[in-house]
Scaffold this motif. Structure first.
Motif, PDB file in Angstrom:
ATOM      1  N   MET A  20      26.860   9.732  12.057  1.00 42.96           N
ATOM      2  CA  MET A  20      25.644   9.562  11.266  1.00 42.96           C
ATOM      3  C   MET A  20      25.420  10.734  10.305  1.00 42.96           C
ATOM      4  O   MET A  20      25.048  10.535   9.145  1.00 42.96           O
ATOM      5  N   VAL A  21      25.637  11.944  10.795  1.00 42.62           N
ATOM      6  CA  VAL A  21      25.486  13.115   9.921  1.00 42.62           C
ATOM      7  C   VAL A  21      26.520  13.071   8.799  1.00 42.62           C
ATOM      8  O   VAL A  21      26.212  13.345   7.630  1.00 42.62           O
ATOM      9  N   PHE A  46      26.478  11.002  16.739  1.00 37.55           N
ATOM     10  CA  PHE A  46      25.829  12.081  15.989  1.00 37.55           C
ATOM     11  C   PHE A  46      26.670  12.504  14.787  1.00 37.55           C
ATOM     12  O   PHE A  46      26.183  12.569  13.649  1.00 37.55           O
ATOM     13  N   TRP A  71      20.953   9.634  14.348  1.00 36.00           N
ATOM     14  CA  TRP A  71      21.504  10.981  14.551  1.00 36.00           C
ATOM     15  C   TRP A  71      20.543  11.880  15.319  1.00 36.00           C
ATOM     16  O   TRP A  71      20.973  12.724  16.123  1.00 36.00           O
ATOM     17  N   SER A 119      19.021   8.204  10.114  1.00 35.63           N
ATOM     18  CA  SER A 119      18.265   9.382  10.574  1.00 35.63           C
ATOM     19  C   SER A 119      17.833   9.230  12.029  1.00 35.63           C
ATOM     20  O   SER A 119      17.961  10.163  12.829  1.00 35.63           O
TER      21      SER A 119
END
Length: 271
Positions: free
Chosen positions: A128-129, A125, A90, A87
Motif C-alpha cells: 500500500m505504501v 503495508f 496501510w 490509506s
C-alpha cells in the motif's frame, strides 16, 4: 556461550532447557548428538530425540521465504485493494504489524506461524505504501528496492570482512538509539493522525535529516542481526530459531526500504 543480546540470552536458556530435557542438538555435520540413556517401555535404552542446530543456511532459506511471502502479498494488495482504501489498508497493516512485531520480539519461543503472519501483514503495508508513492512518483519503488538490497549486501560484506563489528558497546548503543527512534516515530504517527505536523515527515530540512538518521540506523541494525545469527549458531540454538533471525532481517529491510522511499520522495518534487 555468552552474548550481549538479551533476546539471544533468553533463547540460549530455552535451548539449554531443551537439552536438559533430553533433546541433544545434532553435531556440526548433521550427526546425532552424544547419546544419553532413556528407558523405553520394553526396558531397553532408547535413542534420544535430536534437535538439529540452527545454521546460517537455515536463516538464509527462511529469510528468502519471508521475502517471497512479503513480495507476493504486497503485489496482491497493490492489485486488489481499491485506491480509495489504500490509506486505511496501510494504517491498519502498520498497527497490526507493530503488535505482531512486539509479540515476536518479546516472546521467548520461536513461533513460525507468527513470523509468517507478520510477513503477510507487512506485505500489505509495503504494498500500500509503495502504491501510494509510485502513483505520485513514477519509478521510485524500484529505486528504493534496489538501494535497500544494495545496502543490505554492502553491510553483509563489511561485517564478514570485520570492518564493522557488533561489540557490546555497539549493541547497547544501537538498542538505545533504535528505541528512541521508535518512540519518536510512534509519537509523530499519533500526532499526525490528529492533524499535528511535527516537521519530521514533510520534506523539510528537518525531515531530510531525520530520514538520513533513520537510514543510517536501519543499515547498522543489520549488524545486530548478523551478530544474532553468529551467536545463535555458536550457542547451538534449535533450528526453529532461524525464524527469529530471519524476522530480524525482514524488519530491518522493511524499515530501510520505507525510509529510502521517503527520502527519494523529498527530492522528486511535485508533478
Amino acid at each position: 556461550m555468552k552474548t550481549s543480546n538479551p533476546v539471544l540470552a533468553r533463547l540460549g536458556q530455552a535451548a539449554e532447557r531443551e537439552r536438559s530435557a533430553g533433546y541433544a542438538p545434532a553435531g556440526p555435520y548433521g550427526q546425532p548428538g552424544i547419546p544419553q540413556q532413556y528407558p523405553s517401555q520394553a526396558g531397553y535404552p532408547a535413542a534420544p530425540p535430536t534437535v538439529a542446530p540452527m545454521t546460517v543456511d537455515d536463516v538464509v532459506v527462511k529469510t528468502v521465504a519471508l521475502l517471497g511471502i512479503l513480495g507476493i502479498t504486497a503485489a496482491a494488495a497493490w492489485v486488489l485493494v481499491p485506491d480509495a482504501l489504500v490509506s486505511t489498508a496501510w494504517i491498519g497493516a502498520a498497527v497490526v504489524g507493530l503488535v505482531l512485531g512486539l509479540i515476536i520480539s518479546f516472546s521467548r519461543m520461536a513461533n513460525p506461524a507468527l513470523v509468517i503472519a507478520y510477513a503477510l501483514v507487512e506485505g500489505v503495508f509495503v504494498g500500500m505504501v509503495s502504491k501510494a508513492f509510485e502513483t505520485r512518483y513514477d519509478g521510485i519503488v524500484l529505486q528504493a528496492a534496489v538501494a535497500s538490497f544494495g545496502i543490505f549486501f554492502l553491510m553483509a560484506m563489511l561485517y564478514k570482512a570485520k570492518v564493522i563489528r557488533a561489540t557490546p558497546a555497539f549493541v547497547k548503543g544501537m538498542i538505545a538509539v533504535m528505541v528512541g527512534l521508535f518512540a519518536v516515530m510512534l509519537i509523530n504517527f499519533v500526532l499526525a493522525m490528529f492533524g499535528v505536523n511535527t516537521g519530521l515527515r514533510d520534506g523539510s530540512p528537518l525531515a531530510i535529516g531525520f530520514s538520513l538518521v533513520c537510514i543510517v540506523v536501519a543499515s547498522l541494525s543489520f549488524v545486530l542481526s548478523f551478530k544474532e545469527i553468529e551467536d545463535g549458531v555458536r550457542m547451538g540454538l534449535p533450528q526453529r530459531y532461524s525464524w527469529v533471525a530471519a524476522f530480524g532481517i525482514l524488519v530491518s529491510l522493511v524499515w530501510l526500504y520505507i525510509e529510502i522511499l521517503r527520502m527519494l520522495s523529498y527530492f522528486q518534487g511535485d508533478d
